[in-house]
Scaffold this motif. Structure first.
Motif, PDB file in Angstrom:
ATOM      1  N   SER A  26     186.813   7.305  56.650  1.00 50.73           N
ATOM      2  CA  SER A  26     188.059   7.331  55.883  1.00 50.73           C
ATOM      3  C   SER A  26     187.865   7.946  54.491  1.00 50.73           C
ATOM      4  O   SER A  26     188.756   8.613  53.981  1.00 50.73           O
ATOM      5  N   TRP A  27     186.671   7.767  53.900  1.00 53.45           N
ATOM      6  CA  TRP A  27     186.495   8.314  52.550  1.00 53.45           C
ATOM      7  C   TRP A  27     186.522   9.840  52.533  1.00 53.45           C
ATOM      8  O   TRP A  27     186.725  10.458  51.495  1.00 53.45           O
ATOM      9  N   LEU A  28     186.308  10.434  53.697  1.00 57.28           N
ATOM     10  CA  LEU A  28     186.253  11.900  53.759  1.00 57.28           C
ATOM     11  C   LEU A  28     187.590  12.513  54.183  1.00 57.28           C
ATOM     12  O   LEU A  28     187.730  13.745  54.241  1.00 57.28           O
ATOM     13  N   ALA A  29     188.580  11.680  54.472  1.00 53.16           N
ATOM     14  CA  ALA A  29     189.869  12.219  54.914  1.00 53.16           C
ATOM     15  C   ALA A  29     190.415  13.162  53.851  1.00 53.16           C
ATOM     16  O   ALA A  29     190.460  12.822  52.665  1.00 53.16           O
ATOM     17  N   GLY A  30     190.789  14.346  54.284  1.00 48.38           N
ATOM     18  CA  GLY A  30     191.251  15.363  53.335  1.00 48.38           C
ATOM     19  C   GLY A  30     190.133  16.279  52.874  1.00 48.38           C
ATOM     20  O   GLY A  30     190.366  17.262  52.183  1.00 48.38           O
ATOM     21  N   GLY A  31     188.909  15.944  53.277  1.00 49.74           N
ATOM     22  CA  GLY A  31     187.770  16.817  52.989  1.00 49.74           C
ATOM     23  C   GLY A  31     187.527  17.756  54.158  1.00 49.74           C
ATOM     24  O   GLY A  31     188.357  17.867  55.068  1.00 49.74           O
ATOM     25  N   SER A  32     186.391  18.411  54.133  1.00 48.84           N
ATOM     26  CA  SER A  32     186.088  19.364  55.201  1.00 48.84           C
ATOM     27  C   SER A  32     184.588  19.601  55.255  1.00 48.84           C
ATOM     28  O   SER A  32     183.905  19.559  54.225  1.00 48.84           O
ATOM     29  N   TYR A  33     184.061  19.819  56.433  1.00 48.70           N
ATOM     30  CA  TYR A  33     182.629  20.119  56.562  1.00 48.70           C
ATOM     31  C   TYR A  33     182.386  21.598  56.296  1.00 48.70           C
ATOM     32  O   TYR A  33     183.098  22.459  56.815  1.00 48.70           O
ATOM     33  N   MET A  34     181.357  21.837  55.514  1.00 48.56           N
ATOM     34  CA  MET A  34     181.036  23.211  55.125  1.00 48.56           C
ATOM     35  C   MET A  34     179.647  23.571  55.654  1.00 48.56           C
ATOM     36  O   MET A  34     178.668  22.893  55.352  1.00 48.56           O
ATOM     37  N   VAL A  35     179.612  24.618  56.462  1.00 42.03           N
ATOM     38  CA  VAL A  35     178.321  25.133  56.930  1.00 42.03           C
ATOM     39  C   VAL A  35     177.983  26.353  56.088  1.00 42.03           C
ATOM     40  O   VAL A  35     178.842  27.210  55.853  1.00 42.03           O
ATOM     41  N   VAL A  36     176.747  26.414  55.603  1.00 37.34           N
ATOM     42  CA  VAL A  36     176.300  27.581  54.849  1.00 37.34           C
ATOM     43  C   VAL A  36     175.060  28.136  55.544  1.00 37.34           C
ATOM     44  O   VAL A  36     174.131  27.387  55.849  1.00 37.34           O
ATOM     45  N   ARG A  37     175.066  29.418  55.830  1.00 35.15           N
ATOM     46  CA  ARG A  37     173.900  30.054  56.450  1.00 35.15           C
ATOM     47  C   ARG A  37     173.584  31.327  55.668  1.00 35.15           C
ATOM     48  O   ARG A  37     174.466  32.154  55.437  1.00 35.15           O
ATOM     49  N   ARG A  38     172.353  31.441  55.278  1.00 37.80           N
ATOM     50  CA  ARG A  38     171.953  32.687  54.607  1.00 37.80           C
ATOM     51  C   ARG A  38     171.362  33.592  55.684  1.00 37.80           C
ATOM     52  O   ARG A  38     170.266  33.342  56.198  1.00 37.80           O
ATOM     53  N   ILE A  39     172.139  34.596  56.048  1.00 35.76           N
ATOM     54  CA  ILE A  39     171.765  35.451  57.179  1.00 35.76           C
ATOM     55  C   ILE A  39     171.359  36.823  56.644  1.00 35.76           C
ATOM     56  O   ILE A  39     172.182  37.579  56.121  1.00 35.76           O
ATOM     57  N   GLN A  40     170.084  37.110  56.757  1.00 30.36           N
ATOM     58  CA  GLN A  40     169.612  38.427  56.301  1.00 30.36           C
ATOM     59  C   GLN A  40     169.910  39.458  57.382  1.00 30.36           C
ATOM     60  O   GLN A  40     169.762  39.193  58.575  1.00 30.36           O
ATOM     61  N   MET A  41     170.344  40.620  56.957  1.00 29.50           N
ATOM     62  CA  MET A  41     170.615  41.693  57.912  1.00 29.50           C
ATOM     63  C   MET A  41     169.445  42.679  57.885  1.00 29.50           C
ATOM     64  O   MET A  41     168.956  43.014  56.810  1.00 29.50           O
ATOM     65  N   TYR A  42     169.068  43.127  59.069  1.00 33.41           N
ATOM     66  CA  TYR A  42     168.085  44.222  59.105  1.00 33.41           C
ATOM     67  C   TYR A  42     168.858  45.508  58.899  1.00 33.41           C
ATOM     68  O   TYR A  42     169.164  46.236  59.852  1.00 33.41           O
ATOM     69  N   ILE A  43     169.186  45.747  57.645  1.00 33.92           N
ATOM     70  CA  ILE A  43     170.046  46.873  57.280  1.00 33.92           C
ATOM     71  C   ILE A  43     169.523  48.195  57.852  1.00 33.92           C
ATOM     72  O   ILE A  43     170.257  48.971  58.447  1.00 33.92           O
ATOM     73  N   GLU A  44     168.226  48.417  57.662  1.00 30.41           N
ATOM     74  CA  GLU A  44     167.650  49.706  58.051  1.00 30.41           C
ATOM     75  C   GLU A  44     167.722  49.908  59.566  1.00 30.41           C
ATOM     76  O   GLU A  44     167.959  51.019  60.041  1.00 30.41           O
ATOM     77  N   VAL A  45     167.523  48.820  60.304  1.00 29.86           N
ATOM     78  CA  VAL A  45     167.555  48.927  61.775  1.00 29.86           C
ATOM     79  C   VAL A  45     168.989  49.213  62.225  1.00 29.86           C
ATOM     80  O   VAL A  45     169.234  50.056  63.090  1.00 29.86           O
ATOM     81  N   TRP A  46     169.910  48.508  61.624  1.00 28.73           N
ATOM     82  CA  TRP A  46     171.327  48.707  61.960  1.00 28.73           C
ATOM     83  C   TRP A  46     171.753  50.156  61.708  1.00 28.73           C
ATOM     84  O   TRP A  46     172.454  50.761  62.518  1.00 28.73           O
ATOM     85  N   ASP A  47     171.295  50.674  60.590  1.00 21.33           N
ATOM     86  CA  ASP A  47     171.741  52.008  60.191  1.00 21.33           C
ATOM     87  C   ASP A  47     171.311  53.084  61.189  1.00 21.33           C
ATOM     88  O   ASP A  47     171.899  54.161  61.213  1.00 21.33           O
TER      89      ASP A  47
END
Lengths: 284, 429
Positions: free
Chosen positions: B270-291
């Motif tokens: 009940s104390w969390l009613a009106g709140g929300s769960y937040m997922v945070v992920r630091r996702i590195q991209m292999y920029i050079e491979v993608w390119d």
């Protein structure tokens, strides 16, 4: 940064020695300081300043003594003896740094690290430190030991002339911790002997001394602040205790990265409330 | 819409913004501005109400039923920090949240923290770098992590029995390559603003207030194209060049938000009613491979066309994806291992995506660019929303060839509060 600090210290020392507080070379910071509202209760603060002067002088005196032991060891080729006395001797200097550093000409001679000053002018503790730990020798360092002893004796004579004001204390307390944050935490101070934790502890002890002297006034002004500062000092000393071996401290290189981070963050946690200690100068 | 749905604070309570203070004081060039509306604004400012000026258009109230920064339209920048609590007592922790609440409310109004004491022998209360800047739509969102409830088996603050069962470390997903330095945390602060200096200023001052009670565990800035750069207000693109966030709950639909985003009173916490769960992920991209991958590969990876953002087989970004559609070889037009198909699943898990791109210069280990996605999503229940979705993605997503998850954290974003209350009040009472 170190150089800037020295330049400021040189300015300060000249005006202190010649008492030319209104001269053109007094910095704006100094002018600011002169305006500090130290009126009421200033007698009590002046007393505190006197007590601090005694403390600092006794530390410098101990510094002279232990520097004698250190430099004799260097001059007689006693490498191990020199290594043993190096860090403990420095602690006295580090404790009294707010006063010892006032002499912008002497501080670099005694305490400059490699690169702080031109190679030709590099003398003092750290020069000998490099010989002891990197070259594992005292040979060729006798002249530096000789010079160091002279400079430390000169320092001893000069500190008598320092006008210890409440402002010097108040800024000094936080400056000691800033010293820790900017050069001890990084392991730059004693980069050959890795005895940084000695300097670290000494700076914090020097800051605590100032806090303890101001504590009665502070308790009157802001008890919660005083208690918070005490708590944070305890926490830093608690962490340092974990890195003690016998009477001394671990080599800085033996600390893990998380341990260094923890020490660094504990200094920030202490220095933040300590930076409010100037409220003691407020009129009530 | 955020402003309408959340603006339940009396606008007359908004105090003088930084800009107004400067105007009133006639500092700098602001004296010129006084000509038009100056006297009036000065008078009403002193009467404690804010006059209509440009700050009105980029101010998001801190107080409200829900915290802002969740269903708020995305700002241009984020400064995210995860903190570890070092305070030992519940009282200290409560004081921290109270101090933060007051500071956050002031900051979002474009003001500094604390009073400007003008005592030159003390450090200023506010650090000053946002003086004169507009609120820039600053939102500050606080969340609490599992470590606040139990850490190393210790119930530090008497909160153990209040921990919702959903609030735990996320499971280790296949291919996760988590680094402790970007993982977890006891408390998070998400500061979003249209100006990075404003966001940084907020975080810096909040972290300063926390000194002695909490320390930074990790921090990450993020950005997306600015509003000035995207006049058409299109869905922002991630650093792979694809539109990201097309499939989000309708932020105007209260029913959908209650189903998908806000924790409900009947959810068991009940104390969390009106709140929300937040997922945070630091996702590195292999920029050079993608390119160096072909456009066809790139589009097959996402399941969308790069240019328009349309699902493969469709014409427009918001066209409904047809997951049944087959090409001339009887292969699904939207590949089975495409990101969009796997994220969609059977359509059962939705999340509110609020991700930002990040770049942290060069990866010192590889010499490649360290860039990627600070993935952030909000939801009512991570066990039913993010976790099953990520399980599918981690196993099969073709995008995994180009990304690596380095950081991860789950927080319960607290319900909002009202003036006089404080963030976290329901948790501690």
């Amino acid at each position: 940064m170190q150089k800037l600090k020295m330049a400021a210290a040189i300015l300060m020392s000249t005006s202190l020695l010649f008492g030319c507080s209104n001269s053109d070379n007094s910095t704006s910071a100094q002018k600011e300081k002169e305006k500090l509202p130290v009126k009421e209760g200033s007698e009590k603060l002046d007393e505190v300043a006197l007590k601090y002067r005694e403390y600092a002088l006794s530390e410098i005196e101990a510094f002279v003594k232990e520097t004698e032991t250190f430099t004799s060891a260097v001059k007689t080729g006693d490498i191990e003896g020199a290594k043993e006395t190096y860090a403990p001797a420095r602690m006295h200097y580090e404790r009294a740094e707010p006063i010892a550093e006032v002499f912008g000409d002497l501080d670099p001679k005694i305490d400059a690290r490699e690169g702080d000053v031109p190679e030709k002018e590099w003398t003092g503790y750290h020069r000998i430190e490099k010989g002891l730990w990197i070259e594992n020798t005292t040979k060729g360092y006798e002249q530096y030991a000789e010079q160091l002893m002279k400079d430390v004796n000169l320092l001893r004579a000069k500190v008598e002339t320092v006008d210890v004001t409440p402002e010097l204390l108040i800024t000094g307390a936080v400056d000691l911790l800033n010293e820790v944050s900017t050069s001890k935490v990084t392991g730059e101070e004693d980069r050959y002997s890795h005895t940084d934790l000695y300097d670290f502890a000494a700076n914090v002890q020097g800051a605590e001394k100032i806090y303890l002297l101001l504590k009665p006034s502070l308790m009157e002004k802001d008890q919660a602040l005083s208690e918070d500062i005490q708590k944070q000092f305890n926490s830093v000393f608690g962490l340092l205790e974990q890195h003690k071996i016998g009477e001394g401290y671990k080599a800085y290189t033996e600390l893990t990265k998380p341990e260094v981070k923890q020490l660094s963050q504990s200094i920030d946690a202490l220095a933040e409330p300590l930076s409010q200690i100037g409220v003691v100068t407020e009129e009530t | 819409m955020e402003k309408n749905s959340q603006n339940n604070t009396d606008s007359s309570l908004r105090r003088i913004s930084r800009r107004n203070v400067l105007k009133a004081a006639g500092i700098g060039g602001a004296g010129m501005l006084l000509g038009a509306s100056g006297i009036g604004s000065f008078l009403t400012s002193t009467g404690n109400s804010m006059t209509k000026d440009e700050t009105d258009n980029n101010f998001i109230p801190f107080y409200g039923k829900h915290q802002s920064g969740i269903i708020t339209d995305m700002q241009d920048h984020i400064y995210f920090v995860s903190l570890e609590v070092t305070a030992e007592s519940r009282q200290d922790l409560i004081k921290l949240f109270k101090d933060w609440t007051n500071a956050a409310a002031a900051l979002t109004e474009g003001k500094g923290v604390g009073e400007a004491s003008g005592k030159s022998y003390l450090p200023p209360k506010d650090t000053g770098e946002a003086a004169g800047l507009s609120p820039s739509n600053l939102t500050i969102t606080f969340g609490v992590g599992p470590g606040l409830f139990v850490k190393d088996g210790r119930d530090r603050f008497g909160l153990q029995r209040k921990r919702p069962k959903e609030l735990k470390d996320l499971p280790l997903f296949p291919l996760d390559s988590l680094d402790e330095k970007w993982t977890g945390g006891d408390i998070c602060i998400q500061a979003c603003a249209d100006d990075l200096q404003v966001a940084f200023h907020a975080v810096r001052n909040l972290v300063r207030i926390a000194r002695g009670k909490a320390v930074i565990h990790w921090a990450q800035t993020g950005f997306q194209r600015t509003k000035q750069a995207d006049l058409k207000k299109e869905t922002p693109r991630n650093l792979f060049g694809f539109k990201d966030g097309t499939v989000n709950p309708d932020l105007h639909n209260q029913k959908e938000l209650n189903e998908q985003v806000w924790v409900q009173p009947e959810d068991g916490t009940s104390w969390l009613a009106g709140g929300s769960y937040m997922v945070v992920r630091r996702i590195q991209m292999y920029i050079e491979v993608w390119d160096r991958s072909s456009l066809r590969d790139q589009e097959a990876t996402f399941g969308r066309l790069r240019e328009s953002g349309a699902p493969l087989g469709q014409k427009h970004e918001f066209d409904k994806a047809d997951y049944q559609k087959k090409d001339e070889n009887s292969e699904p037009v939207i590949p089975m291992n495409s990101h969009m198909r796997l994220a969609h699943g059977k359509g059962q898990n939705q999340i509110l995506r609020r991700s930002y791109s990040y770049t942290d210069g060069m990866d010192p280990d590889t010499g490649s660019l360290d860039a990627g996605l600070l993935f952030i999503c909000f939801q009512r229940n991570p066990d039913k929303q993010f976790i099953p979705m990520q399980e599918r993605l981690a196993k099969q997503d073709k995008l995994n060839e180009y990304t690596v998850h380095k950081g991860s954290a789950l927080f319960a974003c607290l319900p909002g509060t009202h003036k006089g209350g404080y963030i976290g009040e329901t948790l501690f009472s």
